[in-house]
Design an enzyme around this catalytic site. Structure first.
Site, PDB file in Angstrom:
ATOM      1  N   ASP A  11       0.918  -1.148   0.003  1.00 39.52           N
ATOM      2  CA  ASP A  11       0.016  -0.304  -0.140  1.00 39.52           C
ATOM      3  C   ASP A  11       0.981   1.289   0.058  1.00 39.52           C
ATOM      4  OD1 ASP A  11      -2.045   1.817   0.173  1.00 39.52           O
ATOM      5  OD2 ASP A  11      -2.924   0.840   2.005  1.00 39.52           O
ATOM      6  N   ASP A 105      -2.472   2.303  -6.328  1.00 41.18           N
ATOM      7  CA  ASP A 105      -1.404   2.411  -5.173  1.00 41.18           C
ATOM      8  C   ASP A 105      -1.444   1.382  -4.335  1.00 41.18           C
ATOM      9  OD1 ASP A 105      -3.833   3.053  -4.158  1.00 41.18           O
ATOM     10  OD2 ASP A 105      -3.222   4.593  -2.829  1.00 41.18           O
ATOM     11  N   GLU A 106      -2.340   0.000  -4.704  1.00 43.33           N
ATOM     12  CA  GLU A 106      -2.329  -1.114  -3.659  1.00 43.33           C
ATOM     13  C   GLU A 106      -2.350  -2.367  -4.695  1.00 43.33           C
ATOM     14  OE1 GLU A 106      -5.563  -2.416  -0.421  1.00 43.33           O
ATOM     15  OE2 GLU A 106      -5.989  -0.570  -1.760  1.00 43.33           O
TER      16      GLU A 106
END
Length: 502
Positions: A11, A105-106
Site C-alpha cells: 500500500d 497504489d495497492e
C-alpha cells in the site's frame, strides 16, 4: 491451507499527496490535499500532515478547507500517478507472475508463486528489498504486509503504515484478530457493521463466539459462512493476476446544477466521447450503453440500451446516450451526469447502418484526441473560438524565460506559478496574465532525476541501496469499474520493520 507468510500486500503511503510533495519541494513536510476543488469536490488523498487536522479521503472539500484552511489544495495529475504506479507494478511483477492490482497504489503479490519467498526469513527480506527498490525508483514510500492470506496481509500493511513492514507470524492469527473491530474484516461495511452491533457483536472475537449458525441467521448463508471463516483467520482467496474489466465509464459532477436542457444534452455527448476514448485506449468495445443522471434532489436515475453487437464508435455511443436522455426529466436541474459502456469485448462489430447515417449527414470520421476535453468550443454564432486557457492548481507549466513550474492558483485573469522541480530547492513565485504567450502547460517531470546514462533504464535517485532493510523515507521529498477506483492512502518519517504479535 498456506502456512508460510508469503502473501504480500503493498500500500503506497498517501499516494497522490506523496507524489505531489515529492514533485514540489516547497510542499514537503506541509499539509497537502488532492481532489476536486469545486464546491462539490471531494478529497481524493490527504497527506499525513493534513490528516492531523482531521482531513480524510472522501471528505467534502468544503469541510476539508474549514479544518485545514492553510493546506495546499491541488487538482489531481492522474497521468503522473499512473506513470509512477506502472513503475511500482513493474517491481511487483519482477517478484512473481501473480500480482493482483487493487488500485493505482495497492496490490497483492503471491511470493511463493514467483519463488522469491518460502518462509518467514525469505519473505521478510523480499519485503524489505521491495520497499527499498520502490524508494530508489520512485522516490516514494510504501507499506508492506506479509502473512499467509490476503486478509491478514492487508491487515499487516495497515499496521505498518506509514513506511514500514509488518509480518504476521503463523500461529498468532486468532489472538491478533480477536480484539479488532468487525469492520476490519473484508465485506463488513457500515450497514453490516451496524447490523452486527445491534446484535451485540462488535469485535472479531465476538463474531467467532456467535457461531456460524447465528451469523447465517443474521446475515444470510453466503455472507454468514464467509465472515465466520474469516473470524477464524481462514481466508482461502487466491491472488488473481488478471481482473476482468466489466465496464468503462466517465462522469462529471457540476459545481452548479445544469437547468438548460441543451447544455445537458451537450454534456452527455461530451461524456460519450470521453468514454469511447477510454474504451479505445483499453482496446475494448461494448454492447450496452448506460446513462447516469443525478438530479437536483439527489435522486439518481440510470438508463441503459443494449446494441446488436459491441462497438467503440463514438457516433453510435452518442446516439444511444441521446436516446436514453430523452426519457429522463431534467427540469429541476442536473448535478451529475455519467456515460458508461458494459458488456465488453475485445472486438468490434461495425454498425454499418449507423456509419451510413453519419456519412449521409456529413459528420466527420471519429478521431482520437490527446486529452479528455475538446480543444475548441462552439461560439454563439456557430463559429469556433479558442477555449479559455485553464490553469488547474498543482498542474505543470513551463515558461520560456523561467523554466518549469507549477500553478499555485489562478483567477481574475492572472495565474500564479512557483518555479521549482522535484530536484531543486523551493522555488520563487511569479504572477502572469492567463493569456501570457510565454507560459504553456507542461508534462510532469519524473520524481527521481534520471542520469544521462540511465535514460533508457530505471531511474535512480536519493534513498537507500536496494539491499537495505528497514529503511525509512525522509521528510523530503475516471473509472474502469472492475479495476477498483483508486483509493490513495503520505509518506512521512517513521515506520520500519516489525513482527506482529498478540
Amino acid at each position: 491451507m498456506r502456512t508460510a507468510p508469503t502473501i504480500l500486500h503493498l500500500d503506497m503511503d498517501a499516494f497522490f499527496a506523496s507524489a505531489e510533495q515529492a514533485s514540489k519541494p516547497s510542499l514537503r513536510g506541509k499539509a497537502v490535499v488532492v481532489g476536486g476543488l469545486g464546491p462539490r469536490g471531494v478529497v481524493a488523498t490527504a497527506s499525513y500532515e493534513a490528516r492531523v487536522f482531521g482531513v480524510n479521503s472522501a471528505m467534502p472539500m468544503a469541510q476539508a478547507r474549514r479544518r485545514a484552511p492553510n493546506a495546499a489544495y491541488l487538482v489531481p495529475r492522474f497521468g503522473l500517478y499512473r506513470e509512477v504506479s506502472e513503475q511500482v507494478m513493474g517491481l511487483l511483477r519482477a517478484l512473481s507472475p501473480l500480482v493482483e492490482p487493487l488500485s493505482l497504489d495497492e496490490a497483492f503479490v503471491d511470493l511463493e508463486a514467483g519463488g522469491t519467498a518460502w518462509d518467514e526469513a525469505s519473505a521478510r527480506l523480499t519485503g524489505a528489498k521491495l520497499r527499498a527498490d520502490i524508494r530508489a525508483v520512485t522516490g516514494l514510500t510504501g507499506s508492506v504486509g506479509l502473512a499467509a492470506s490476503k486478509m491478514l496481509a492487508k491487515i499487516a500493511s495497515e499496521q505498518a503504515k506509514p513506511d514500514g513492514l509488518v509480518l504476521i507470524e503463523p500461529g498468532i492469527e486468532r489472538a491478533l484478530l480477536g480484539p479488532m473491530p468487525v469492520r476490519t474484516l473484508p465485506g463488513v461495511g457500515p450497514a453490516t457493521g451496524d447490523h452486527l452491533r445491534r446484535a451485540g457483536i462488535t469485535t472479531v472475537e465476538e463474531l467467532a463466539e456467535a457461531g456460524e449458525d447465528e451469523l447465517v441467521r443474521l446475515l444470510g448463508k453466503a455472507h454468514g459462512h464467509a465472515l465466520f471463516a474469516m473470524a477464524l483467520a481462514h481466508d482461502e482467496r487466491p491472488v488473481v493476476a488478471e481482473r476482468e474489466t466489466k465496464s468503462v465509464s466517465v462522469e462529471d459532477t457540476y459545481d452548479v446544477d445544469i437547468h438548460d436542457r441543451v447544455r445537458v444534452e451537450l454534456e452527455a455527448q461530451r461524456l460519450a466521447d470521453r468514454c469511447v476514448r477510454r474504451l479505445r485506449r483499453a482496446g475494448l468495445s461494448g454492447r450496452t450503453i448506460v446513462l447516469k443522471v443525478r438530479r437536483y434532489d439527489f435522486s439518481t436515475l440510470t438508463r441503459s440500451e443494449t446494441l446488436r453487437g459491441p462497438t467503440d464508435d463514438p457516433g453510435v455511443v452518442r446516439e444511444a446516450a441521446a436516446r436514453l436522455l430523452e426519457g429522463v426529466d431534467t427540469t429541476g436541474g442536473v448535478r451529475l451526469l455519467g456515460v458508461g459502456v458494459t458488456g465488453l469485448a475485445d472486438y468490434t462489430q461495425e454498425d454499418l447502418f449507423a456509419q451510413a447515417q453519419a456519412a449521409a449527414a456529413g459528420e466527420p470520421a471519429a478521431e482520437e484526441h490527446a486529452g479528455d476535453e475538446p480543444a475548441e468550443v462552439a461560439a454563439a454564432d456557430g463559429e469556433t473560438a479558442p477555449a479559455e486557457r485553464r490553469w488547474p492548481s498543482g498542474h505543470d507549466v513551463r515558461h520560456a524565460e523561467f523554466g518549469h513550474g507549477w500553478v499555485q492558483g489562478s483567477g481574475l485573469g492572472r495565474v500564479t506559478v512557483r518555479f521549482e522541480t522535484p530536484y531543486s530547492g523551493p522555488g520563487r513565485v511569479r504572477t502572469f496574465r492567463t493569456d501570457d504567450a510565454q507560459l504553456e502547460p507542461a508534462d510532469p517531470l519524473p520524481l527521481v532525476e534520471r542520469r544521462p546514462e540511465e535514460a533508457g533504464g530505471l531511474p535512480t535517485g536519493p534513498g537507500p541501496s536496494v539491499s537495505a532493510v528497514g529503511t525509512h523515507g525522509p521528510g523530503a521529498g475516471d473509472q474502469v469499474s472492475s479495476d477498483p477506483a483508486s483509493r490513495p492512502k503520505s509518506r512521512s518519517g517513521g515506520g520500519g520493520d516489525a513482527t506482529s504479535s498478540p
